[in-house]
Design a protein around this motif. Sequence first.
Motif, PDB file in Angstrom:
ATOM      1  N   TYR A 279      39.038 -30.674 -22.909  1.00 46.26           N
ATOM      2  CA  TYR A 279      39.228 -30.598 -21.458  1.00 46.26           C
ATOM      3  C   TYR A 279      39.654 -31.971 -20.928  1.00 46.26           C
ATOM      4  O   TYR A 279      39.381 -33.007 -21.569  1.00 46.26           O
ATOM      5  CB  TYR A 279      37.944 -30.104 -20.767  1.00 46.26           C
ATOM      6  CG  TYR A 279      36.725 -30.965 -20.999  1.00 46.26           C
ATOM      7  CD1 TYR A 279      36.514 -32.121 -20.258  1.00 46.26           C
ATOM      8  CD2 TYR A 279      35.774 -30.625 -21.957  1.00 46.26           C
ATOM      9  CE1 TYR A 279      35.397 -32.919 -20.466  1.00 46.26           C
ATOM     10  CE2 TYR A 279      34.652 -31.411 -22.167  1.00 46.26           C
ATOM     11  CZ  TYR A 279      34.477 -32.561 -21.416  1.00 46.26           C
ATOM     12  OH  TYR A 279      33.376 -33.356 -21.627  1.00 46.26           O
TER      13      TYR A 279
ATOM     14  N   ARG B 157      35.340 -37.431 -23.183  1.00 43.56           N
ATOM     15  CA  ARG B 157      35.135 -38.802 -23.681  1.00 43.56           C
ATOM     16  C   ARG B 157      33.685 -38.904 -24.132  1.00 43.56           C
ATOM     17  O   ARG B 157      32.801 -38.349 -23.489  1.00 43.56           O
ATOM     18  CB  ARG B 157      35.416 -39.735 -22.499  1.00 43.56           C
ATOM     19  CG  ARG B 157      35.181 -41.174 -22.672  1.00 43.56           C
ATOM     20  CD  ARG B 157      35.580 -41.945 -21.418  1.00 43.56           C
ATOM     21  NE  ARG B 157      36.993 -41.850 -21.061  1.00 43.56           N
ATOM     22  CZ  ARG B 157      37.997 -42.417 -21.725  1.00 43.56           C
ATOM     23  NH1 ARG B 157      37.740 -43.136 -22.799  1.00 43.56           N
ATOM     24  NH2 ARG B 157      39.240 -42.254 -21.330  1.00 43.56           N
TER      25      ARG B 157
ATOM     26  N   HIS C  55      28.246 -21.096 -22.171  1.00 46.09           N
ATOM     27  CA  HIS C  55      27.522 -20.253 -21.212  1.00 46.09           C
ATOM     28  C   HIS C  55      28.460 -19.860 -20.075  1.00 46.09           C
ATOM     29  O   HIS C  55      28.982 -20.724 -19.365  1.00 46.09           O
ATOM     30  CB  HIS C  55      26.322 -21.026 -20.657  1.00 46.09           C
ATOM     31  CG  HIS C  55      25.675 -20.349 -19.489  1.00 46.09           C
ATOM     32  ND1 HIS C  55      25.334 -19.007 -19.500  1.00 46.09           N
ATOM     33  CD2 HIS C  55      25.308 -20.808 -18.255  1.00 46.09           C
ATOM     34  CE1 HIS C  55      24.799 -18.681 -18.340  1.00 46.09           C
ATOM     35  NE2 HIS C  55      24.774 -19.748 -17.562  1.00 46.09           N
TER      36      HIS C  55
ATOM     37  N   ALA D 136      27.371 -33.250 -17.497  1.00 50.94           N
ATOM     38  CA  ALA D 136      28.203 -34.305 -18.100  1.00 50.94           C
ATOM     39  C   ALA D 136      29.664 -33.861 -18.221  1.00 50.94           C
ATOM     40  O   ALA D 136      30.597 -34.638 -17.973  1.00 50.94           O
ATOM     41  CB  ALA D 136      27.654 -34.670 -19.474  1.00 50.94           C
ATOM     42  N   THR D 137      29.866 -32.582 -18.563  1.00 55.51           N
ATOM     43  CA  THR D 137      31.234 -32.083 -18.713  1.00 55.51           C
ATOM     44  C   THR D 137      31.948 -32.037 -17.366  1.00 55.51           C
ATOM     45  O   THR D 137      33.099 -32.493 -17.235  1.00 55.51           O
ATOM     46  CB  THR D 137      31.215 -30.656 -19.320  1.00 55.51           C
ATOM     47  OG1 THR D 137      30.550 -30.710 -20.576  1.00 55.51           O
ATOM     48  CG2 THR D 137      32.606 -30.109 -19.488  1.00 55.51           C
TER      49      THR D 137
ATOM     50  N   GLN E 229      33.120 -35.402 -16.061  1.00 56.87           N
ATOM     51  CA  GLN E 229      34.345 -35.899 -16.704  1.00 56.87           C
ATOM     52  C   GLN E 229      35.575 -35.119 -16.248  1.00 56.87           C
ATOM     53  O   GLN E 229      36.620 -35.696 -15.958  1.00 56.87           O
ATOM     54  CB  GLN E 229      34.195 -35.832 -18.226  1.00 56.87           C
ATOM     55  CG  GLN E 229      33.098 -36.741 -18.738  1.00 56.87           C
ATOM     56  CD  GLN E 229      33.025 -36.788 -20.250  1.00 56.87           C
ATOM     57  OE1 GLN E 229      33.469 -35.881 -20.940  1.00 56.87           O
ATOM     58  NE2 GLN E 229      32.454 -37.855 -20.778  1.00 56.87           N
TER      59      GLN E 229
ATOM     60  N   ARG F 110      25.390 -26.533  -7.882  1.00 57.83           N
ATOM     61  CA  ARG F 110      24.064 -25.956  -7.615  1.00 57.83           C
ATOM     62  C   ARG F 110      23.014 -27.070  -7.547  1.00 57.83           C
ATOM     63  O   ARG F 110      22.135 -27.054  -6.704  1.00 57.83           O
ATOM     64  CB  ARG F 110      23.715 -24.952  -8.717  1.00 57.83           C
ATOM     65  CG  ARG F 110      22.500 -24.134  -8.441  1.00 57.83           C
ATOM     66  CD  ARG F 110      22.379 -22.970  -9.396  1.00 57.83           C
ATOM     67  NE  ARG F 110      22.228 -23.395 -10.785  1.00 57.83           N
ATOM     68  CZ  ARG F 110      22.142 -22.545 -11.812  1.00 57.83           C
ATOM     69  NH1 ARG F 110      22.231 -21.246 -11.611  1.00 57.83           N
ATOM     70  NH2 ARG F 110      21.988 -22.987 -13.041  1.00 57.83           N
ATOM     71  N   THR F 111      23.127 -28.030  -8.476  1.00 59.19           N
ATOM     72  CA  THR F 111      22.208 -29.175  -8.487  1.00 59.19           C
ATOM     73  C   THR F 111      23.047 -30.427  -8.650  1.00 59.19           C
ATOM     74  O   THR F 111      23.826 -30.511  -9.613  1.00 59.19           O
ATOM     75  CB  THR F 111      21.231 -29.089  -9.686  1.00 59.19           C
ATOM     76  OG1 THR F 111      20.715 -27.752  -9.767  1.00 59.19           O
ATOM     77  CG2 THR F 111      20.096 -30.081  -9.554  1.00 59.19           C
TER      78      THR F 111
ATOM     79  N   LYS G 154      16.903 -34.044 -16.526  1.00 58.82           N
ATOM     80  CA  LYS G 154      18.139 -33.466 -17.057  1.00 58.82           C
ATOM     81  C   LYS G 154      18.817 -34.609 -17.778  1.00 58.82           C
ATOM     82  O   LYS G 154      18.614 -35.776 -17.399  1.00 58.82           O
ATOM     83  CB  LYS G 154      19.062 -32.994 -15.930  1.00 58.82           C
ATOM     84  CG  LYS G 154      18.678 -31.664 -15.309  1.00 58.82           C
ATOM     85  CD  LYS G 154      19.630 -31.352 -14.168  1.00 58.82           C
ATOM     86  CE  LYS G 154      19.267 -30.105 -13.429  1.00 58.82           C
ATOM     87  NZ  LYS G 154      19.724 -28.869 -14.062  1.00 58.82           N
TER      88      LYS G 154
ATOM     89  N   THR H   1      29.999 -24.920 -17.142  1.00 57.55           N
ATOM     90  CA  THR H   1      28.653 -24.370 -16.945  1.00 57.55           C
ATOM     91  C   THR H   1      27.776 -24.472 -18.185  1.00 57.55           C
ATOM     92  O   THR H   1      26.726 -23.826 -18.266  1.00 57.55           O
ATOM     93  CB  THR H   1      28.764 -22.899 -16.483  1.00 57.55           C
ATOM     94  OG1 THR H   1      29.751 -22.231 -17.285  1.00 57.55           O
ATOM     95  CG2 THR H   1      29.185 -22.819 -15.029  1.00 57.55           C
TER      96      THR H   1
ATOM     97  N   TRP I 252      18.798 -27.615 -19.917  1.00 52.55           N
ATOM     98  CA  TRP I 252      19.020 -27.005 -21.234  1.00 52.55           C
ATOM     99  C   TRP I 252      18.011 -27.509 -22.256  1.00 52.55           C
ATOM    100  O   TRP I 252      17.752 -26.848 -23.251  1.00 52.55           O
ATOM    101  CB  TRP I 252      20.459 -27.152 -21.719  1.00 52.55           C
ATOM    102  CG  TRP I 252      20.986 -28.542 -21.953  1.00 52.55           C
ATOM    103  CD1 TRP I 252      21.812 -29.248 -21.136  1.00 52.55           C
ATOM    104  CD2 TRP I 252      20.780 -29.380 -23.107  1.00 52.55           C
ATOM    105  NE1 TRP I 252      22.114 -30.475 -21.681  1.00 52.55           N
ATOM    106  CE2 TRP I 252      21.500 -30.583 -22.899  1.00 52.55           C
ATOM    107  CE3 TRP I 252      20.058 -29.241 -24.295  1.00 52.55           C
ATOM    108  CZ2 TRP I 252      21.519 -31.633 -23.825  1.00 52.55           C
ATOM    109  CZ3 TRP I 252      20.070 -30.282 -25.218  1.00 52.55           C
ATOM    110  CH2 TRP I 252      20.792 -31.453 -24.975  1.00 52.55           C
TER     111      TRP I 252
END
Length: 536
Positions: free
Chosen positions: A61, A65, A157, A195-196, A199, A216-217, A338, A390, A489
């Motif tokens: 994506y 990195r 997910h 994290a995704t 980026q 959402r958060t 998190k 997600t 997670w």
Amino acid sequence: MASITPPSADGKDALMDLDILVIGAGFGGCYALHQFRKLGYRVHVFEAGSYLGGVWHWNTYPGARVDSEMPYYQFSLPEIWRKWNWSERFPSGDELREYFKYVDKTLALSKDITYSATVNGAEFNEAVGTRTVTTEAGHQAICRRLICATGSSFKPHFPAFRHLDKFRGELVHSTRWTPDVDIRGKRVAIIGSGATAIQCTQEIAKQAEHLTVFIRTVSISLPMVQRPLDEMEQRIGKSTYKRMFRYCRDTASGLGYDQQLGSVHELSDEEREELWEELWSRGGFNFNQANYRDFLVDTKANNLMYQFWARKTRPRIKNPEKAAFLVPEKAPFAFRTKRSSLEQDYYERMDQDNVDIVNLATNPVQEFTEKGIICKDGQEQLFDMVVMATGFDAMTGSLTAMNIRGRDGLTFQERWKDGVFTHLGLCSSGCPNLFMIYGPQVDMVVDLLRKLDAEGIMSIEARRPAEEQWKQAIQDANDKTLLPLTDSWYMGANIPGKKREQLNYLGGIKQYEVEVRAALKTLEGFEVVTERGGKS
Ligand code: NAP
């Protein structure tokens, strides 16, 4: 030892008879292949992707990195690091893919890897103590030992948004990005702020005509402090790499950060500010990993860290509404409960005029339409593309998807329906000679298999009471921290219906290795079957 018949090009008529089959060719699987092969085992890898690299193969994506810094995040094998130099402290996904090509060439890994081989079943044959493993493409292997190096973040997910299938624009999950996806000039939506998403957002905000980020958060992201790495600097540094890699194994995170001992409350306000300014300026994970660690157990210490973070971050966002949302007065969750993300210019990008934010806590998604998304406010927002950042069915998702059956015929899906049970995070009852590795365990499993062979042990299998004890120890350690207070997670709480429990060992890599090696030395907690047919 039996021979290997390599699979035919179309994957049919393939039969491999192996000492060890490894599933997955990411860092762990590649290292396992190399180490087992050196010891003369007949070992082969089934890899679902079309090349090796694991998460670095899949995650292409925009903006991908690594956020674990160099020189720590690489193979510790001298034959690899001696001739490889990185261009940046936090290299891009493209550079990591180049690195894996170099690793492949140097260690000749691909000759023992079958690509596009997604495992879809493994049956245990108790009479002979072997497994037959199959793939969707029709490969078959018979193996005495099975190593699952399937990683923490493989199974995407996809939240079950209403009418998701109606959307006629492009819908892409971050981990299934393909080179033909073009964001230039498009109206793009990103769902997520992990994290995704951080980026992706940084990069997509630069290229898309308009970007809407559905959150959402909000994230508590730390500054990456990226910088180019000089070749000479690395050449000189290599004089101490062997020691450096040994040292990393003695740290909690596996990265070379020295932690502060004691409590942050022992410092005066001025001393604390001075230390935190220094850690902040170092960038990367220094602010949490090289800090006092009581913030994970002490709400007051945790809140001090959040307030420091907020003071640093809020002034970067000029739009007052965005600033109030992205950096709230009160922490959205306890800091570091998190996983922290690293950002470069996330807050400046979110501040751009072509970027809108939807607060899903107050305005949740109601449904997808052919052209976009309708939230609770009833307005239809139009998009050419929706990016699902997600996350993953982390830690267990790849194992539960594969139909690996144990001695008792149960799959992991069935075995773990009421929660995950393992001994040492390595083995599962009902599954003789099956080992789960997530990186640091490879050397331990290598030593274990040598020991089993030297002592004429045919198989080992976790005992249920040992699994219960291991699980209890992990949950007890978890309960002493702030981690269970947050849906993450780590806690399996990002997947609807998944049991909410800590999925990670919390004592750090050094302590983990001490515990695992002690248990493997005596084989306490394992049922052991010897060549003479004896059981103990
Ligand atoms: P993630 O941390 O699980 O984040 C998923 C995001 O999607 C969260 O913001 C989550 O919101 C949101 N989300 C999930 N379901 C949703 C729903 N139904 N409605 C609205 N929002 C929803 O996943 P990730 O960002 O892919 O990262 C996973 C892990 O991969 C990281 O923690 C890290 O370990 C690793 N990673 C590493 C790198 C790196 O090294 N550079 C990069 C990316 C990822 P909530 O927070 O509200 O649940």
